[in-house]
Design an enzyme around this catalytic site. Structure first.
Site, short mmCIF file in Angstrom:
data_model
loop_
_atom_site.label_atom_id
_atom_site.label_comp_id
_atom_site.label_asym_id
_atom_site.label_seq_id
_atom_site.Cartn_x
_atom_site.Cartn_y
_atom_site.Cartn_z
CE LYS A 1 -0.03 -3.05 -3.11
NZ LYS A 1 -1.58 -3.75 -2.85
CD GLN B 1 -3.43 -6.06 -1.29
OE1 GLN B 1 -3.12 -4.84 -1.18
NE2 GLN B 1 -3.24 -6.81 -1.93
CG ASP C 1 -4.77 -1.52 -7.04
OD1 ASP C 1 -3.70 -1.52 -7.23
OD2 ASP C 1 -5.23 -2.35 -5.98
#
Ligand code: NAD
Length: 281
Positions: free
Chosen positions: A52, A96, A119
């Site tokens: 990322k 994450q 996300d």
């Protein structure tokens, strides 16, 4: 060639993102900013975060990783999320996953401001998707749709079978295919006779984390096969589909690596752009 080439497709889309980032920077005086919160030192998570960071750099997004030890408390992590919600310079944030077991992931995800939830995993964005009012979409299913669209796959009236029903991939994937007019079957670990379902699929998406789950004889000739799985076997990355067997039957198939992975990162970059634009409207 019957390959759904995620690497090539993502590469071509990156040029578009880069151009848009440049234009937005000129207009608003700064580039979009993505903050990734990484807790602990899970090797897979560290690898995802690294990719990322690299992708952000390539397209000109200001990508920042905040690292915390796995001993961080839920309250401390929540405090970080709330601060990032308030931070005017932050457009998108990701916590994450997986988080250490002493932290309630749902609680953390649901405190991310929905307009910064790139996300797409908060209940608000998931609820919007369920009601066909798209907010920020989860990056992997969004990336799969972008790849299939790029290869001009038609959905209406097609039988789509999704193997895997997680909140992260399988469940939102099924909704997106449904909304495009496919007839959906969702299979999971309790499904009886998996092959009887997969054999009927015109479009087969597999996201289970089970190596070699889908064999050649389980796939219809001419099917479109998307392998989301990422598994490490003897130091190599493999998917959930037996690629050598299934490629002989499929009209189109994603390789692993080089299929869904690059598209996931790409969809995330598009989400950061979308979040930035929404905030500046
Ligand atoms: P998960 O563990 O949350 O969910 C797995 C799903 O597969 C569950 O619904 C489970 O019921 C189902 N399943 C397990 N065994 C099965 C079996 N034998 N038959 C049928 N269904 C079975 O996993 P997830 O987060 O959805 O991820 C799935 C896979 O996709 C993993 O390999 C993960 O690493 C990978 N992944 C890849 C990307 C990418 O960018 N390519 C992104 C996210 C996840």
């Amino acid at each position: 060639m019957n390959i759904l080439d995620g690497r090539k497709t993502a590469h071509s889309f990156e040029a578009k993102i880069r151009a848009e980032v440049t234009a937005l920077k000129e207009k608003h005086g700064r580039e979009p900013k993505l903050v990734v919160v990484l807790v602990g030192d899970n090797p897979a998570s560290m690898a995802y975060v690294k990719s990322k960071e690299k992708a952000s750099k390539r397209v000109g997004i200001n990508g920042v990783t905040m690292r915390f030890p796995s001993t961080i408390t839920e309250a401390e992590l929540l405090g970080t999320v709330l601060k990032l919600n308030e931070d005017e310079t932050v457009d998108g944030m990701i916590v994450q996953l997986p988080l250490p077991t002493h932290i309630n992931s749902d609680n953390i995800l649901n405190h991310i401001a929905p307009h910064k939830d790139v996300d797409g995993l908060s209940f608000i964005n998931a609820g919007k998707l369920a009601n066909r009012q798209y907010g920020l979409l989860p990056a992997t299913p969004k990336g799969v749709m972008m790849l299939l669209d790029h290869y001009k796959v038609q959905y209406e009236g097609k039988d789509a079978v999704v193997v895997g029903a997680s909140n992260l991939v399988g469940s939102p994937m099924a909704k997106l295919l449904l909304h495009r007019g496919a007839t959906i079957t969702v299979c999971h670990s309790k499904t009886k006779d998996l092959a009887s379902h997969t054999k009927r699929a015109d479009i087969l998406v597999v996201a289970t984390g089970v190596v070699n789950l889908i064999r050649g004889e389980m796939v219809k000739k001419g099917a479109i096969v998307v392998d989301v799985g990422i598994n490490r076997v003897d130091g190599k990355i493999v998917g959930d589909v037996n690629y050598d067997e299934v490629k002989e039957k499929a009209a189109l198939i994603t390789p692993v690596p080089g299929g869904v992975g690059p598209m996931t990162i790409n969809a995330l970059m598009f989400n950061v752009l979308e979040a930035f634009k929404n905030r500046h409207q």
